[in-house]
Scaffold this motif. Structure first.
Motif, PDB file in Angstrom:
ATOM      1  N   ILE A 251     -79.066  -1.292 -20.932  1.00 44.69           N
ATOM      2  CA  ILE A 251     -78.557   0.048 -20.606  1.00 44.69           C
ATOM      3  C   ILE A 251     -77.697   0.568 -21.763  1.00 44.69           C
ATOM      4  CG2 ILE A 251     -77.143   1.402 -19.000  1.00 44.69           C
ATOM      5  CD1 ILE A 251     -78.015  -0.623 -16.818  1.00 44.69           C
TER       6      ILE A 251
ATOM      7  N   ARG B 262     -75.373   3.883 -23.145  1.00 45.47           N
ATOM      8  CA  ARG B 262     -74.640   5.115 -22.784  1.00 45.47           C
ATOM      9  C   ARG B 262     -73.364   5.116 -23.614  1.00 45.47           C
ATOM     10  NH1 ARG B 262     -70.683   3.234 -19.220  1.00 45.47           N
ATOM     11  NH2 ARG B 262     -71.003   1.027 -18.951  1.00 45.47           N
TER      12      ARG B 262
ATOM     13  N   TYR C  26     -67.528   6.299 -22.080  1.00 47.62           N
ATOM     14  CA  TYR C  26     -66.294   5.520 -21.871  1.00 47.62           C
ATOM     15  C   TYR C  26     -65.104   6.469 -21.760  1.00 47.62           C
ATOM     16  CZ  TYR C  26     -68.730   1.127 -22.280  1.00 47.62           C
ATOM     17  OH  TYR C  26     -69.550   0.058 -22.027  1.00 47.62           O
TER      18      TYR C  26
ATOM     19  N   TYR D   8     -77.141  -2.613 -10.585  1.00 47.40           N
ATOM     20  CA  TYR D   8     -77.687  -1.521 -11.387  1.00 47.40           C
ATOM     21  C   TYR D   8     -79.163  -1.794 -11.575  1.00 47.40           C
ATOM     22  CZ  TYR D   8     -76.171  -5.052 -14.715  1.00 47.40           C
ATOM     23  OH  TYR D   8     -75.926  -6.245 -15.326  1.00 47.40           O
TER      24      TYR D   8
ATOM     25  N   THR E 106     -69.719  -7.444 -20.825  1.00 49.54           N
ATOM     26  CA  THR E 106     -70.943  -7.104 -20.118  1.00 49.54           C
ATOM     27  C   THR E 106     -71.649  -5.902 -20.746  1.00 49.54           C
ATOM     28  OG1 THR E 106     -69.748  -5.606 -18.656  1.00 49.54           O
ATOM     29  CG2 THR E 106     -69.917  -7.895 -17.940  1.00 49.54           C
ATOM     30  N   GLY E 107     -71.080  -5.336 -21.840  1.00 47.97           N
ATOM     31  CA  GLY E 107     -71.596  -4.037 -22.275  1.00 47.97           C
ATOM     32  C   GLY E 107     -71.871  -3.869 -23.756  1.00 47.97           C
TER      33      GLY E 107
ATOM     34  N   LYS F 227     -75.522  -1.794 -25.853  1.00 44.56           N
ATOM     35  CA  LYS F 227     -75.510  -0.381 -26.232  1.00 44.56           C
ATOM     36  C   LYS F 227     -74.771  -0.158 -27.543  1.00 44.56           C
ATOM     37  CE  LYS F 227     -72.895   0.612 -22.524  1.00 44.56           C
ATOM     38  NZ  LYS F 227     -72.346  -0.738 -22.242  1.00 44.56           N
TER      39      LYS F 227
ATOM     40  N   ALA G  69     -66.699   0.103 -17.551  1.00 45.08           N
ATOM     41  CA  ALA G  69     -67.443  -1.072 -18.034  1.00 45.08           C
ATOM     42  C   ALA G  69     -68.814  -1.193 -17.368  1.00 45.08           C
ATOM     43  CB  ALA G  69     -66.639  -2.338 -17.811  1.00 45.08           C
TER      44      ALA G  69
HETATM   45  O1  PYC Z   1     -72.442  -1.699 -19.929  1.00 48.85           O
HETATM   46  O2  PYC Z   1     -73.765  -0.180 -19.121  1.00 48.85           O
HETATM   47  C1  PYC Z   1     -73.377  -1.332 -19.201  1.00 48.85           C
HETATM   48  C2  PYC Z   1     -74.074  -2.376 -18.458  1.00 48.85           C
HETATM   49  C3  PYC Z   1     -75.027  -2.181 -17.552  1.00 48.85           C
HETATM   50  C4  PYC Z   1     -75.397  -3.411 -17.113  1.00 48.85           C
HETATM   51  C5  PYC Z   1     -74.673  -4.332 -17.757  1.00 48.85           C
HETATM   52  N1  PYC Z   1     -73.866  -3.685 -18.590  1.00 48.85           N
END
Ligand code: PYC
Ligand code: FAD
Length: 420
Positions: free
Chosen positions: A83, A85, A88, A287, A370-371, A374, A416
């Motif tokens: 994902i 985006r 933030y 998600y 976790t992000g 991106k 997050a």
């Molecule tokens: O940061 O957008 C995020 C995300 C979605 C799933 C795991 N991280």
């Protein structure tokens, strides 16, 4: 019309398939390590490879090695739900992720490699009044930063994702959402391969199956790394070892403010196209998007314990699937095909560390939690600049380790995407 043979033509695909793929041209070399490099990058995930690429292409520094203990892109780059985006909350984070999103928008052309970036839009759902207040605040902040965003009503959401249950009687009623139309997904492997191929073509050595086991110092400063294939010299070492950053830091006697925890995902059997956007719900820990193959790509929340096992607990995905079925009743009979986990390094403020350290020549780019998928292009861009000049790139400056001493934390827990 060009008379040049296209190595990827349908005929060549068939020929290579029938010859058990023996005649494919290598996309990058398999070099023997030199004794010394100007810069060593530890970790051949998307971020490490992007860093090497921008060192070579923007800064003209090509005497660079990327050392990877497994295979390129086989860590969290291979395990994430892709994902993308940039919505933030705080200026520092929003600007860094927005740089990344802008780079994503030109990446396929830049690398001449299809990273399958699909701007299908990202919905972040709100399920209660506080969620909606947070969403409105975040969307307003984004717009002030020139980042696209809208607050949507349940009726608008239903239009974008018709299978989503927006009934007020739902267990997690959908009161609204933030919507970032420029967000979306990309193909995780292609990003690693695209950067790898381009960095290799510029002279960077990509060295796989080579684990860094120690950091060698002289008079306090880094002079190289110990590896499973012997010592390799360099006065600058950049560690981009998501999931193992604490282990790397310990090799230099440093302790990072990081916790390493499992994060899981799973994919279903392939379905006909039925969901052409990304739906995220931080509150219910789930998600979902649909891949080009048709699988539903579903992600869960982080496991509650620290560890290095790339698997995670069953009750976490069970809870996520309950939430997904509540949000999308039509998916309740879909069968799941595969489940896996990755280890994410999370910082107390849910923001990364992009920083010099107290050890001369040693740099870290980690804690993306976790992000970080991106952020791959933007992270590589600012880290390459930081390494090349020996001082932080202006967009990386707020993410230095010393924020944990000064107290200048950038709390992005709300944005997050995955609660932790
Ligand atoms: O940061 O957008 C995020 C995300 C979605 C799933 C795991 N991280
Ligand atoms: P990695 O790809 O993990 O690369 C680090 C590399 O370092 C690894 O290949 C590893 O083998 C190597 N390494 C480690 N130690 C050593 C050593 N001593 N010597 C040599 N090599 C070493 N982010 C998003 O933005 N969107 C998402 O949808 C999303 N979903 C996710 C879902 C899951 C299930 C998981 C686990 C993560 C998700 N993320 C997501 C987070 C994202 O995957 C990571 O933040 C990002 O991929 C980190 O990239 P990287 O290149 O730093 O790490």
């Amino acid at each position: 019309m060009s008379t040049k043979k296209n190595p990827y033509s349908a005929f060549s695909l068939l020929k290579n398939a029938l010859s058990y793929h023996e005649n494919w041209q290598r996309a990058w070399r398999n070099p023997t390590p030199k004794t010394d490099y100007d810069i060593i990058i530890v970790g051949g995930g998307g971020h490490g490879l992007a860093t090497a690429y921008y060192l070579a292409t923007v800064h003209g520094i090509t005497n660079v090695a990327v050392l990877e203990k497994g295979y390129l892109g086989g860590g969290n780059t291979a395990r994430n739900t892709t994902i993308i985006r940039s919505n933030y909350l705080w200026d520092e984070a929003a600007q860094l992720y927005e740089l990344s999103l802008k780079l994503w928008e030109g990446l396929t052309q830049e690398l001449n490699f299809n990273v399958m970036f699909s701007q299908r839009g990202v919905l972040n759902l709100g399920h209660n009044l506080q969620d909606m207040r947070d969403i409105e605040r975040r969307v307003n902040a984004n717009r002030l930063n020139g980042i696209d965003g809208e607050v949507l009503s349940p009726a608008d959401i239903k239009h974008i994702a018709p299978l989503l249950n927006v009934s007020p009687d739902a267990r997690y009623p959908v009161l609204g959402a933030s919507w970032q139309p420029r967000g979306g997904t990309a193909r995780h492997d292609a990003v690693a391969w695209g950067y790898a191929r381009a960095a290799d073509a510029l002279g960077v050595d990509l060295i796989q199956q080579t684990e860094v086991t120690g950091l060698r110092r002289q008079k306090g400063a880094i002079v190289g790394v110990e590896t499973t294939h012997g010592f390799i010299g360099a006065n600058k070492v950049g560690c981009v070892t998501a999931g193992n950053s604490g282990v790397m830091a310990a090799m230099a006697g440093l302790k990072l403010p990081i916790e390493s925890r499992p994060l899981q995902a799973l994919v279903s059997e392939p379905l006909r196209p039925c969901l052409d956007t990304v739906v995220m719900s931080n509150a219910v820990h789930g998600y979902i998007s649909q891949s080009d193959k048709g699988d539903l790509v579903i992600g869960a929340g982080v496991d509650g314990y620290n560890g290095y096992g790339q698997r995670g607990s069953f009750h976490v995905i069970e809870h996520t699937l309950q939430a997904i079925c509540e949000l999308f009743p039509a998916f309740s009979r879909v069968r799941m095909n595969r489940q896996w986990g990755g280890i994410v390094d999370t910082c107390p403020d849910a923001c990364p560390i992009i920083s010099k350290t107290s050890v001369d020549g040693l740099y870290f780019n980690c804690g993306w939690g976790t992000g970080g998928f991106k952020a791959t292009p933007g992270s590589g861009f600012v880290f390459a600049d930081t390494l090349a000049h020996g001082r932080p790139h202006p967009l990386a400056e707020p993410f230095a380790i010393d924020r944990f001493y000064s107290g200048a934390l950038i709390d992005e827990h709300g944005a997050a995407g995955v609660a932790h």
